[in-house]
Design a protein around this motif. Structure first.
Motif, short mmCIF file in Angstrom:
data_model
loop_
_atom_site.label_atom_id
_atom_site.label_comp_id
_atom_site.label_asym_id
_atom_site.label_seq_id
_atom_site.Cartn_x
_atom_site.Cartn_y
_atom_site.Cartn_z
N ASN A 150 9.89 -5.15 9.21
CA ASN A 150 10.19 -5.12 7.78
C ASN A 150 8.90 -4.72 7.06
N HIS A 151 8.99 -3.65 6.29
CA HIS A 151 7.82 -3.11 5.59
C HIS A 151 7.16 -4.15 4.68
N MET A 152 7.96 -4.97 4.00
CA MET A 152 7.39 -5.96 3.07
C MET A 152 6.70 -7.09 3.83
N GLY A 154 5.20 -6.55 6.50
CA GLY A 154 3.94 -5.87 6.82
C GLY A 154 2.94 -6.04 5.69
N HIS A 155 3.38 -5.83 4.44
CA HIS A 155 2.45 -5.98 3.31
C HIS A 155 1.91 -7.41 3.25
N ILE A 156 2.73 -8.41 3.56
CA ILE A 156 2.23 -9.80 3.57
C ILE A 156 1.15 -9.96 4.65
N SER A 181 4.56 -3.25 -5.11
CA SER A 181 4.46 -1.91 -4.55
C SER A 181 5.24 -0.94 -5.42
N GLY A 182 5.46 0.27 -4.89
CA GLY A 182 6.18 1.28 -5.65
C GLY A 182 7.66 0.95 -5.79
N GLY A 183 8.18 0.16 -4.86
CA GLY A 183 9.61 -0.15 -4.89
C GLY A 183 9.91 -1.63 -5.07
N VAL A 207 6.55 -2.83 -10.24
CA VAL A 207 5.27 -2.62 -10.94
C VAL A 207 4.74 -1.21 -10.70
N GLY A 208 4.75 -0.77 -9.43
CA GLY A 208 4.23 0.56 -9.11
C GLY A 208 5.01 1.63 -9.84
N GLU A 209 6.32 1.40 -9.95
CA GLU A 209 7.19 2.34 -10.65
C GLU A 209 6.80 2.41 -12.13
N ALA A 210 6.50 1.24 -12.72
CA ALA A 210 6.08 1.20 -14.13
C ALA A 210 4.79 2.01 -14.31
N PHE A 211 3.82 1.78 -13.43
CA PHE A 211 2.57 2.54 -13.48
C PHE A 211 2.87 4.04 -13.40
N ASP A 212 3.70 4.41 -12.41
CA ASP A 212 3.96 5.84 -12.17
C ASP A 212 4.74 6.48 -13.32
N LYS A 213 5.71 5.73 -13.89
CA LYS A 213 6.52 6.31 -14.98
C LYS A 213 5.70 6.48 -16.25
N GLY A 224 0.98 8.54 -10.23
CA GLY A 224 0.24 8.21 -11.44
C GLY A 224 -0.55 6.92 -11.44
N GLY A 225 -0.13 5.92 -10.63
CA GLY A 225 -0.76 4.59 -10.68
C GLY A 225 -2.28 4.63 -10.71
N PRO A 226 -2.91 5.17 -9.65
CA PRO A 226 -4.38 5.18 -9.62
C PRO A 226 -4.98 5.99 -10.77
N LYS A 227 -4.30 7.06 -11.17
CA LYS A 227 -4.85 7.92 -12.25
C LYS A 227 -4.77 7.19 -13.58
N LEU A 228 -3.67 6.47 -13.81
CA LEU A 228 -3.54 5.70 -15.04
C LEU A 228 -4.63 4.63 -15.10
N SER A 229 -4.90 4.01 -13.97
CA SER A 229 -5.90 2.97 -13.91
C SER A 229 -7.30 3.53 -14.20
N ALA A 230 -7.58 4.73 -13.69
CA ALA A 230 -8.88 5.35 -13.93
C ALA A 230 -9.06 5.64 -15.44
N GLY A 317 0.82 -5.08 -1.08
CA GLY A 317 1.55 -3.94 -1.64
C GLY A 317 0.59 -2.97 -2.29
N GLY A 318 1.02 -1.71 -2.38
CA GLY A 318 0.13 -0.64 -2.84
C GLY A 318 -0.57 -0.91 -4.15
N VAL A 319 0.08 -1.63 -5.08
CA VAL A 319 -0.50 -1.81 -6.40
C VAL A 319 -1.72 -2.74 -6.37
N ILE A 320 -1.88 -3.49 -5.28
CA ILE A 320 -3.04 -4.37 -5.22
C ILE A 320 -4.33 -3.57 -4.96
N ALA A 321 -4.19 -2.27 -4.78
CA ALA A 321 -5.38 -1.41 -4.75
C ALA A 321 -6.00 -1.35 -6.15
N ASN A 322 -5.25 -1.80 -7.17
CA ASN A 322 -5.71 -1.74 -8.56
C ASN A 322 -6.78 -2.81 -8.85
N THR A 323 -7.93 -2.37 -9.31
CA THR A 323 -9.06 -3.29 -9.48
C THR A 323 -8.82 -4.41 -10.51
O1 KG4 Z 1 2.93 -0.04 -1.04
P1 KG4 Z 1 2.83 1.38 -1.47
O2 KG4 Z 1 1.73 2.22 -0.87
O3 KG4 Z 1 4.18 2.13 -1.22
C1 KG4 Z 1 5.39 1.48 -1.36
O4 KG4 Z 1 5.80 0.77 -0.41
O5 KG4 Z 1 5.97 1.62 -2.48
O6 KG4 Z 1 2.69 1.39 -3.08
C2 KG4 Z 1 2.61 2.57 -3.79
C3 KG4 Z 1 2.49 2.26 -5.27
C4 KG4 Z 1 2.65 3.50 -6.17
O7 KG4 Z 1 3.52 3.19 -7.23
C5 KG4 Z 1 1.22 3.74 -6.67
O8 KG4 Z 1 1.16 4.39 -7.92
C6 KG4 Z 1 0.71 2.32 -6.74
O9 KG4 Z 1 1.20 1.70 -5.58
N1 KG4 Z 1 -0.76 2.27 -6.75
C7 KG4 Z 1 -1.47 1.86 -7.82
C8 KG4 Z 1 -2.84 1.98 -7.45
N2 KG4 Z 1 -2.89 2.44 -6.16
C9 KG4 Z 1 -1.60 2.60 -5.75
N3 KG4 Z 1 -1.10 1.42 -9.03
C10 KG4 Z 1 -2.06 1.08 -9.89
N4 KG4 Z 1 -3.38 1.18 -9.63
C11 KG4 Z 1 -3.82 1.61 -8.42
N5 KG4 Z 1 -5.12 1.69 -8.16
#
Ligand code: KG4
Ligand code: ZN
Length: 382
Positions: A150-152, A154-156, A181-183, A207-213, A224-230, A317-323
């Protein structure tokens, strides 16, 4: 035990080889990993097309496997005509993938492992199938079993991979996991390994979707997530404020659910009212959006910790890359006196090391799958 893991649920094609041991506590050593991210490829289109992602997974799985074998000191073997026939049968829905395997039949990369872990969900089903069929082919070649991961989950478990190649310390339970994450956006209470109770989740966008949208509304390139954060960080440095406020949806609702679609709508209407946006206005809106998301995540997680006492706060999850999110949740854990666990930045976004860890727990629990009944489950939950 040695786990070979395959991850193809979205736009990262990833493989990893991990050594796992469960006594006295779960420990993991990453022996090697190889990953190819398709983001650059999808960027010109402003989004991800599942069939294009699938084609890329098919193309890249074998080269990435070869790279992993080369890194971890594996060898090559030749595949017999019977083996090729069996692979064609096992992975008959994936002729392109089988063709790449057949082309390499005289010097096929070979590794020592005890089981193959493959992501079966949640994710994009056409993409998940590619990984599953590659796992089936490798199972035919190696004679080793497959565990569906299960992918989630995995994230845990990504938090157990440590900051170096060596394993991190065990998780102290009970734990509360925030998955972003994105989903997905979920709060999960855990009494132990493999024991999940979802206590809160998003009612609409993740959350990731909100960042990306929002990033897309601001005209930022995909993803968009990382770019919005920058941009937000730039606005903070230059002290630029947003031309309008962004709501903090469901901040004080009694439950632990989230809602992020209103945030995106507010930005859409706010920007439409302004007409053409200056770079400063874009930066200000990015900052306000990120601040709103941080507020919601911190407050909801705090409420969850009040309702579900925990010794550890896990975030994955991917969004935790956000500082700013990393910083806010780390300080929340500290203020409440709970241990804080998050993955390294590298293991925050999708990767196969986390799938190896989830697969190791599954293998340990004896949940080996019959390869013929293994299937992609796009909406799989914890
Ligand atoms: O977990 P993940 O790699 O893929 C999924 O399982 O969805 O998460 C990807 C999501 C994307 O929405 C991406 O924009 C967001 O994580 N993301 C970030 C950052 N790095 C990745 N959102 C905000 N700030 C970031 N630094
Ligand atoms: Zn993910």
């Amino acid at each position: 035990m040695r786990i070979l893991a395959i991850e193809t649920s979205c736009d990262e094609t990833a493989l990893a080889l991990v050594e796992a041991s469960f006594s006295p506590t779960p420990t993991f050593k990453v022996l090697g990993a190889s990953l190819y991210s398709q983001t650059e490829l999808h960027a010109p289109y402003g989004g991800l097309f599942p069939m294009m992602a699938k084609r890329e997974h098919n193309k890249n799985l074998l080269p990435l496997y070869s790279a992993l074998v080369a890194k971890t000191g594996g060898a090559t073997i030749s595949l017999s005509a019977e083996t090729i026939t069996a692979i064609k049968h096992a992975a008959d829905k994936e002729p392109d993938l089988v063709a790449t395997i057949e082309t390499a039949k005289d010097a096929f990369p070979s590794l020592d492992f005890d089981c193959i872990a493959v992501t079966v969900g949640p994710g994009l089903e056409p993409c998940l199938w590619t990984g599953i069929n590659f796992a089936r082919a490798l199972s035919v070649i190696s004679g080793k079993p497959i565990v569906g991961a299960n992918h989630m989950e995995g994230h845990i478990y990504s938090v157990l991979a440590g900051t170096t190649a060596e394993s991190a310390s065990p998780i102290e339970f009970p734990a509360l996991a925030l998955l972003i994450s994105g989903g997905h956006t979920e709060l999960v209470h855990m009494e132990g390994y493999g024991q999940y109770k979802i206590v809160g989740k998003t009612r609409d966008d993740a959350v990731g979707e909100a960042f990306d949208k929002v990033a897309r509304i601001l005209g930022l390139p995909y993803p968009g997530g990382p770019k919005l954060s920058a941009l937000a960080s730039d606005a903070r440095m230059r002290n630029i404020a947003s031309p309008f406020p962004v709501p903090r949806p469901m901040l004080h609702s009694k439950d632990l659910d989230f809602s992020f679609s209103g945030l995106k709508t507010a930005v859409l209407y706010g920007t439409q009212a302004l007409g053409a946006l200056s770079d400063e206005q874009k930066a200000g809106i990015a900052r306000e959006t990120e601040d709103a998301i941080v507020d919601v995540l911190r407050t909801k997680t705090e409420t969850a910790l009040e309702n579900f006492p925990a010794r550890t706060l896990i975030v994955g999850g991917g969004v935790i890359a956000n500082t700013p999110i990393r910083t806010a949740l780390a300080s929340l854990a500290e203020s409440r006196g709970v241990a804080f666990r998050m993955p390294t930045r590298e293991l925050s976004t999708d990767n196969a090391v986390m799938i190896a860890l989830a697969g190791a727990f599954g293998f340990q629990a004896g949940t080996v799958a019959d390869p013929t009944v293994l299937k992609a489950q796009g909406n799989l939950s914890l």
